[in-house]
Design a protein around this motif. Structure first.
Motif, PDB file in Angstrom:
ATOM      1  N   SER A   1       0.861  -1.156   0.112  1.00 18.54           N
ATOM      2  CA  SER A   1       0.114   0.342  -0.127  1.00 18.54           C
ATOM      3  C   SER A   1       0.721   1.310  -0.027  1.00 18.54           C
ATOM      4  O   SER A   1       1.832   1.264   0.879  1.00 18.54           O
ATOM      5  CB  SER A   1      -0.798   0.038   1.277  1.00 18.54           C
ATOM      6  OG  SER A   1      -1.881  -0.740   1.236  1.00 18.54           O
TER       7      SER A   1
ATOM      8  N   THR B   1      -3.623   5.889   3.838  1.00 19.35           N
ATOM      9  CA  THR B   1      -3.366   5.659   2.288  1.00 19.35           C
ATOM     10  C   THR B   1      -4.181   6.668   2.023  1.00 19.35           C
ATOM     11  O   THR B   1      -4.233   7.026   0.908  1.00 19.35           O
ATOM     12  CB  THR B   1      -4.215   4.476   1.955  1.00 19.35           C
ATOM     13  OG1 THR B   1      -5.084   4.155   2.663  1.00 19.35           O
ATOM     14  CG2 THR B   1      -3.013   3.106   2.044  1.00 19.35           C
ATOM     15  N   ARG B   2      -4.602   7.548   3.023  1.00 17.69           N
ATOM     16  CA  ARG B   2      -5.315   8.790   2.570  1.00 17.69           C
ATOM     17  C   ARG B   2      -5.291  10.123   3.102  1.00 17.69           C
ATOM     18  O   ARG B   2      -6.074  10.416   3.726  1.00 17.69           O
ATOM     19  CB  ARG B   2      -7.026   8.583   2.561  1.00 17.69           C
ATOM     20  CG  ARG B   2      -7.581   7.334   1.646  1.00 17.69           C
ATOM     21  CD  ARG B   2      -7.618   7.412   0.386  1.00 17.69           C
ATOM     22  NE  ARG B   2      -8.424   8.823   0.022  1.00 17.69           N
ATOM     23  CZ  ARG B   2      -9.547   8.823  -0.157  1.00 17.69           C
ATOM     24  NH1 ARG B   2     -10.409   7.731  -0.002  1.00 17.69           N
ATOM     25  NH2 ARG B   2     -10.459   9.864  -0.498  1.00 17.69           N
TER      26      ARG B   2
ATOM     27  N   THR C   1      -7.626  13.075   3.468  1.00 19.38           N
ATOM     28  CA  THR C   1      -8.693  13.178   4.190  1.00 19.38           C
ATOM     29  C   THR C   1      -8.393  13.740   5.413  1.00 19.38           C
ATOM     30  O   THR C   1      -9.218  13.691   6.273  1.00 19.38           O
ATOM     31  CB  THR C   1      -9.361  11.807   4.447  1.00 19.38           C
ATOM     32  OG1 THR C   1      -8.532  11.080   4.875  1.00 19.38           O
ATOM     33  CG2 THR C   1      -9.825  11.316   2.898  1.00 19.38           C
TER      34      THR C   1
ATOM     35  N   VAL D   1      -7.663  -1.945  14.811  1.00 17.48           N
ATOM     36  CA  VAL D   1      -6.068  -1.512  14.513  1.00 17.48           C
ATOM     37  C   VAL D   1      -5.358  -2.451  15.038  1.00 17.48           C
ATOM     38  O   VAL D   1      -5.238  -3.067  16.136  1.00 17.48           O
ATOM     39  CB  VAL D   1      -6.035  -0.334  15.032  1.00 17.48           C
ATOM     40  CG1 VAL D   1      -4.563   0.319  14.813  1.00 17.48           C
ATOM     41  CG2 VAL D   1      -7.109   0.812  14.528  1.00 17.48           C
TER      42      VAL D   1
ATOM     43  N   TYR E   1       0.658  -3.637  11.707  1.00 17.83           N
ATOM     44  CA  TYR E   1       0.785  -3.152  10.328  1.00 17.83           C
ATOM     45  C   TYR E   1       0.735  -1.821  10.414  1.00 17.83           C
ATOM     46  O   TYR E   1       0.505  -1.156  11.253  1.00 17.83           O
ATOM     47  CB  TYR E   1      -0.632  -3.368   9.479  1.00 17.83           C
ATOM     48  CG  TYR E   1      -0.694  -3.034   8.216  1.00 17.83           C
ATOM     49  CD1 TYR E   1       0.140  -3.463   7.358  1.00 17.83           C
ATOM     50  CD2 TYR E   1      -1.815  -2.003   7.992  1.00 17.83           C
ATOM     51  CE1 TYR E   1      -0.019  -3.058   6.128  1.00 17.83           C
ATOM     52  CE2 TYR E   1      -1.840  -1.408   6.541  1.00 17.83           C
ATOM     53  CZ  TYR E   1      -1.116  -2.194   5.703  1.00 17.83           C
ATOM     54  OH  TYR E   1      -1.091  -1.745   4.244  1.00 17.83           O
TER      55      TYR E   1
ATOM     56  N   ALA F   1      -1.058   2.695  14.495  1.00 16.56           N
ATOM     57  CA  ALA F   1      -1.966   3.718  15.095  1.00 16.56           C
ATOM     58  C   ALA F   1      -2.848   4.351  13.614  1.00 16.56           C
ATOM     59  O   ALA F   1      -2.129   4.400  12.562  1.00 16.56           O
ATOM     60  CB  ALA F   1      -1.263   4.734  15.899  1.00 16.56           C
TER      61      ALA F   1
ATOM     62  N   ASP G   1     -14.237   6.337   5.662  1.00 16.28           N
ATOM     63  CA  ASP G   1     -13.755   4.940   5.787  1.00 16.28           C
ATOM     64  C   ASP G   1     -14.655   4.216   6.658  1.00 16.28           C
ATOM     65  O   ASP G   1     -15.417   4.545   7.561  1.00 16.28           O
ATOM     66  CB  ASP G   1     -12.421   5.048   6.607  1.00 16.28           C
ATOM     67  CG  ASP G   1     -11.566   3.746   6.782  1.00 16.28           C
ATOM     68  OD1 ASP G   1     -11.081   3.188   6.161  1.00 16.28           O
ATOM     69  OD2 ASP G   1     -12.250   3.073   7.962  1.00 16.28           O
TER      70      ASP G   1
ATOM     71  N   ARG H   1     -14.960   1.430   8.287  1.00 19.66           N
ATOM     72  CA  ARG H   1     -14.656   0.772   9.761  1.00 19.66           C
ATOM     73  C   ARG H   1     -14.891   1.885  10.692  1.00 19.66           C
ATOM     74  O   ARG H   1     -15.647   2.058  11.744  1.00 19.66           O
ATOM     75  CB  ARG H   1     -13.245   0.157   9.907  1.00 19.66           C
ATOM     76  CG  ARG H   1     -13.452  -1.098   9.162  1.00 19.66           C
ATOM     77  CD  ARG H   1     -11.923  -1.529   9.087  1.00 19.66           C
ATOM     78  NE  ARG H   1     -10.946  -0.682   8.534  1.00 19.66           N
ATOM     79  CZ  ARG H   1      -9.654  -0.872   8.486  1.00 19.66           C
ATOM     80  NH1 ARG H   1      -9.130  -1.937   9.020  1.00 19.66           N
ATOM     81  NH2 ARG H   1      -8.819   0.269   7.910  1.00 19.66           N
TER      82      ARG H   1
HETATM   83  C1  ANZ Z   1      -7.035   7.283   7.364  1.00 19.83           C
HETATM   84  C2  ANZ Z   1      -7.689   6.790   6.131  1.00 19.83           C
HETATM   85  C3  ANZ Z   1      -8.817   7.602   5.694  1.00 19.83           C
HETATM   86  C4  ANZ Z   1      -7.741   5.760   5.952  1.00 19.83           C
HETATM   87  C5  ANZ Z   1      -9.796   7.126   4.637  1.00 19.83           C
HETATM   88  C6  ANZ Z   1      -8.293   5.087   4.967  1.00 19.83           C
HETATM   89  C7  ANZ Z   1      -9.724   5.699   4.163  1.00 19.83           C
HETATM   90  P1  ANZ Z   1      -4.436  -0.786   3.580  1.00 19.83           P
HETATM   91  O1  ANZ Z   1      -5.129  -0.357   1.991  1.00 19.83           O
HETATM   92  O2  ANZ Z   1      -4.889  -2.037   3.679  1.00 19.83           O
HETATM   93  O3  ANZ Z   1      -2.930  -0.348   3.526  1.00 19.83           O
HETATM   94  N1  ANZ Z   1      -4.847   1.407   8.770  1.00 19.83           N
HETATM   95  C8  ANZ Z   1      -3.544   1.754   8.850  1.00 19.83           C
HETATM   96  N2  ANZ Z   1      -2.865   1.328   9.836  1.00 19.83           N
HETATM   97  C9  ANZ Z   1      -3.860   0.201  10.132  1.00 19.83           C
HETATM   98  C10 ANZ Z   1      -3.661  -0.902  11.254  1.00 19.83           C
HETATM   99  N3  ANZ Z   1      -2.469  -1.044  11.815  1.00 19.83           N
HETATM  100  N4  ANZ Z   1      -4.721  -1.417  11.475  1.00 19.83           N
HETATM  101  C11 ANZ Z   1      -6.047  -1.306  10.867  1.00 19.83           C
HETATM  102  N5  ANZ Z   1      -5.996  -0.275  10.031  1.00 19.83           N
HETATM  103  C12 ANZ Z   1      -5.015   0.321   9.740  1.00 19.83           C
HETATM  104  O4  ANZ Z   1      -5.168   0.263   4.558  1.00 19.83           O
HETATM  105  C13 ANZ Z   1      -4.586   1.435   5.073  1.00 19.83           C
HETATM  106  C14 ANZ Z   1      -5.639   2.078   5.682  1.00 19.83           C
HETATM  107  O5  ANZ Z   1      -6.070   1.342   6.763  1.00 19.83           O
HETATM  108  C15 ANZ Z   1      -4.969   3.465   6.298  1.00 19.83           C
HETATM  109  O6  ANZ Z   1      -5.489   4.584   5.660  1.00 19.83           O
HETATM  110  C16 ANZ Z   1      -5.522   3.471   7.647  1.00 19.83           C
HETATM  111  O7  ANZ Z   1      -6.655   4.076   7.340  1.00 19.83           O
HETATM  112  C17 ANZ Z   1      -5.872   2.064   7.931  1.00 19.83           C
HETATM  113  F1  ANZ Z   1     -10.948   7.675   4.051  1.00 19.83           F
HETATM  114  O8  ANZ Z   1      -5.987   6.344   7.079  1.00 19.83           O
HETATM  115  B1  ANZ Z   1      -6.462   5.004   6.491  1.00 19.83           B
END
Ligand code: ANZ
Ligand code: ZN
Length: 810
Positions: free
Chosen positions: A228, A249-250, A253, A338, A342, A346, A354, A356
């Motif tokens: 990712s 990944t975002r 936002t 969380v 990975y 945090a 998102d 979840r």
């Molecule tokens: C803010 C955000 C806003 C996210 C949004 C997503 C959408 P992949 O694609 O699987 O890499 N994330 C990061 N670390 C995590 C962890 N240790 N355990 C659970 N979730 C975690 O997913 C990356 C996204 O999963 C990251 O981007 C984070 O949420 C979450 F509109 O950050 B995101």
């Protein structure tokens, strides 16, 4: 003179012996011939022996390899044993015999069973991962990795199976449980060796595109690696120097982040614990979370849970920098959705975008703030990209552009995250390759010098696991205590052993040069035989074995041992053979069928032909002992046919023969054995009625020989040949004879001509119907020809042989 019945017991045995004595299966180096390396995933020789499901893949590769030999290729088709690992050890423990004795017994039994099927393996190249001459090179490769800095020692908590009493890699878990014994896995800190497979993540991912593998397997590999792209951004903690680093990944936002979540295991949580207003509540949540498996925690459908860390707040850096300092405080939660391992463990939570986070925010009454325009349904998150809103000076910018711009704005950095974890490479068990390292008080960790390899497994009295995190080898003083290879001082051997996946990560290279005691494989031989042209085995290895082997191979490529950077050009998975009751064959269900019994009663040829005839190769099918009669009757007909051969075949038979040669050749290449056999059945039925010439019959024997090698060889010999069919040349088909074989028919829908189709002259109505119904051009006519446009249903199918097909639609 009437031909006697085919006595499979006598004849099968006779030819097996003759082939063996003549050494027909020996592979020799022959640089003038084009090579073909075909490989089965080698089995783990269990005490139960083979059931009829196991040889399905082996029969298939056997057929291809015979075909390729007859086509003039130099074929390598070897077999060996993946005999280290927990199951061998557990079986040995239960039966109170040393694992090696048991393993050798099981190997002998497997081999005997395989030989009855007459698989054309070159047994001079047999290997076993437990043979010191083999594992010497497993150890050697490990040492090279160590020297390149790819191996490190760690005390991090790892997956621990309390029942198997050993650490495990992520790949050894199934649904968060031990794959072997189904126990719940604990996270336990123990000293272990880890290989940095993640250094290879990008190459493992990129090179998937080069492979001629099924898409589903390639996709599993991509997901397992799980790359990712995103950003790491620091969030300040109010009134403290602590910083919460998140992976997202975002980053586009960021203005919509309304709370933060740490994994319950996050280090900062422990640090803050004493100062929290709700310490005991938080502690309880952490404890409960530690009992849940990874899978359970990641389950999207489960209701989200979490606890706020009361008394501390984080600062949203984007709002803070935009001068919205009044609104920039974010509550911090811990929640088990969380994961600690990975990203950074945090997250910044953005409920509007998102799923979840959205669910969580709804449940806990947290603000949901749209920052990407486009959310129409207020009952769910809008996860797409788009134009920014409510984001200060970034309003109107596109998501993609904003990701970079906002990351830069708050001083974050773009990074890549992977799901792939480093490979936990130590097991606290007896039955594995000793890890060839020495611990010296002065010199640190020193690899065993090359000329002292292999480090052999010592004999022990008790090889039961200790359960303390130390391997049973730790108790053998005279093995453990050694001199340091560097300073000559007192030192101790590493007592952990390697995981079961070690030997299987490179075994295919050893078949190329199995007796070499100077090198893992001779360079020239490797350059000739590698890569494996065709690899056949179970789909359950999509991620584990096939990731490890690709990694190990790439490493060997980097140090110049192999010439290509991918080991397996083409891969095909085998569909399972289920029991007659539709369940998996297992002792537990009492539905296991032993190939020996079937071969005793029906002969090896019928068994082989039946397994290939059961259905499409890659699909699961149920065994049916009754089903054997079809292939049996087919072979019996051919057996009888050796009498009364004609001087010349009737035209129709001739055309069908050439069509069959073409079809069988193509089908073998494409692993469509069932249709290859059907085509031969059509030929045989025709020849039974119309007669067949001697030379055409001989061609039939040749193309049938990979499926039914014994009977065809016996007839061949009865006809006065003293050669082996395997050494004969594969027949060519005559294109001109094929031509008259098809005819173009008109395809009508409700009597109106809507297309044309080329069909076989002798195609049955059912065959033509199947072809017609799969014509996409006819589809729309069928849909709209009925009373209600778009809802037409087929009422009748009419076929006037060789002229017209008509679909009647209502
Ligand atoms: C803010 C955000 C806003 C996210 C949004 C997503 C959408 P992949 O694609 O699987 O890499 N994330 C990061 N670390 C995590 C962890 N240790 N355990 C659970 N979730 C975690 O997913 C990356 C996204 O999963 C990251 O981007 C984070 O949420 C979450 F509109 O950050 B995101
Ligand atoms: Zn030393």
């Amino acid at each position: 003179m009437a031909i006697a019945k085919y006595d499979h017991k006598e004849i099968d045995q006779k030819w097996r012996k003759a082939w063996d004595e003549a050494g027909v299966y020996k592979t020799t180096e022959d640089a003038d011939k084009e090579k073909f390396y075909i490989l089965d995933m080698f089995p783990y020789p269990s005490g139960a022996g083979l059931h009829v499901g196991h040889p399905k893949g082996y029969i298939a590769t056997d057929i291809i390899s015979r075909y390729k030999k007859m086509k003039g290729f130099n074929v390598l088709h070897p077999m060996g044993w993946d005999a280290f690992g927990l199951p061998a050890e557990q079986h040995a423990l239960k039966n109170k015999v040393h694992p090696s004795i048991n393993t050798n017994k099981n190997i002998a039994r497997y081999k005997e069973q395989l030989e009855k099927i007459s698989l054309n393996y070159d047994w001079d190249r047999e290997i076993s991962t437990t043979d010191p001459e083999f594992y010497k090179w497993t150890q050697w490769a490990f040492i090279q990795m160590f020297k390149k800095g790819l191996v490190f020692e760690s005390n991090e908590p790892i997956n621990w199976c309390p029942s198997c009493k050993t650490g495990l890699a992520n790949e050894d878990l199934e649904d968060g449980k031990c794959e072997r014994c189904d126990s719940e896995i604990e996270q336990k800190p123990i000293r272990q060796w880890v290989i940095k497979i993640t250094d290879y993540a990008d190459r493992l991912l990129a090179d998937i595109d080069k492979l001629d593998w099924q898409d589903s397997i390639k996709e599993s590999q991509r997901n397992w690696i799980g790359r990712s792209e995103g950003a790491e951004i620091d969030f300040a903690v109010k009134g403290s120097d602590d910083k919460i680093k998140v992976f997202t990944t975002r980053p586009d936002t960021l203005f919509g982040a309304t709370y933060m979540v740490l994994a319950p295991e996050h280090k900062l949580v422990q640090k803050w614990l004493d100062g929290l207003e709700n310490k005991s509540e938080v502690e309880k949540y952490i404890k409960d979370a530690s009992k849940k498996s990874h899978i359970e925690r990641g389950d999207m459908t489960k209701e989200k849970t979490g606890v706020e860390l009361k008394g501390i707040k984080a600062i949203n850096p984007a709002l803070n920098k935009s001068g919205e300092a009044n609104d920039d405080e974010l509550p911090i939660y811990i929640a088990d959705y969380v994961m600690a391992d990975y990203g950074t463990g945090a997250i910044m939570a953005v409920p509007a975008h998102d799923e979840r986070d959205f669910e969580f925010a709804k449940k806990f009454g947290i603000e949901i703030k749209d920052v990407i325009s486009g959310r129409k349904n207020k009952d769910e998150a809008f996860i797409g990209l788009g134009k920014l809103i409510n984001s200060g000076k970034f309003d109107g910018m596109d998501s993609e552009e904003a990701k970079r711009a906002i990351t830069e704005f708050v001083g974050g950095k773009m990074t890549t995250s992977y799901k792939l974890r480093d490979w936990v490479f130590a097991r606290q068990r007896y039955w594995g390759e000793p890890i060839p390292l020495i611990h010296c008080g002065k010199c640190g960790v020193v690899p065993v010098p090359d000329d002292e390899l292999p480090v052999k497994l010592p004999e022990v009295e008790s090889y039961e696991p200790t359960g303390t995190g130390e391997s049973p080898l730790a108790g053998i003083d005279d093995w453990v205590n050694v001199k340091c290879p560097e300073c000559g001082g007192d030192a101790k051997r590493e007592t952990n052993t390697m995981p079961q996946w070690a030997g299987s990560s490179w075994y295919y290279l050893r078949y190329i040069d199995p007796h070499n005691n100077k090198a893992l494989v001779d360079k020239e031989k490797e350059a000739y035989w590698s890569p494996v042209d065709f690899y056949v085995g179970g789909a359950e290895h999509a991620t584990r074995h096939l990731i490890y082997a690709r990694f190990w191979h790439k490493f060997l490529y980097d140090i110049g041992v192999v010439k290509y950077d991918e080991p397996f050009t083409k891969l095909q998975t085998v569909g399972l053979i289920m029991a007659e009751d539709g369940r998996k064959m297992s002792k537990r269900w009492g539905n296991v069928i032993n190939p020996d019994d079937i071969i005793d009663e029906y002969g090896a040829d019928t068994f082989r032909t039946y397994e290939m005839f059961m259905g499409p190769f890659d699909q699961a099918v149920s065994w049916s002992t009754k089903g054997l009669t079809g292939p049996k009757r087919f072979l019996d007909k051919i057996w009888k046919m050796q009498e009364g051969l004609l001087d010349e075949s009737p035209k129709e038979v001739q055309a069908q023969l050439h069509k069959t040669i073409k079809k069988v050749s193509e089908d073998i290449e494409n692993m469509k054995y069932n249709t290859a056999i059907s085509e031969m059945m059509i030929l045989v039925n025709l020849a039974e009625k119309e007669g067949i010439s001697k030379s055409d019959f001989e061609n039939l024997l040749k193309i049938l020989s990979p499926f039914a090698p014994h009977m065809t060889q016996e007839i061949w010999s009865n006809m006065g040949h003293d050669s082996f069919l395997l050494n004969e040349t594969w027949p060519e088909y005559d294109e001109s004879l094929l031509k008259q074989d098809t005819v173009t028919i008109a395809v009508q829908v409700n009597g109106k001509v809507r297309g044309e189709l080329e069909v076989a002259i002798d195609a049955t109505k059912e065959q033509v119907e199947e072809q017609v119904m799969s014509m996409s051009s006819v589809d729309k006519w069928v849909k709209n020809a009925g009373k209600t446009p778009g809802e037409g249903t087929v009422k009748q199918f009419i076929y006037v042989t060789g002229r017209v097909a008509n679909i009647v639609v209502q």
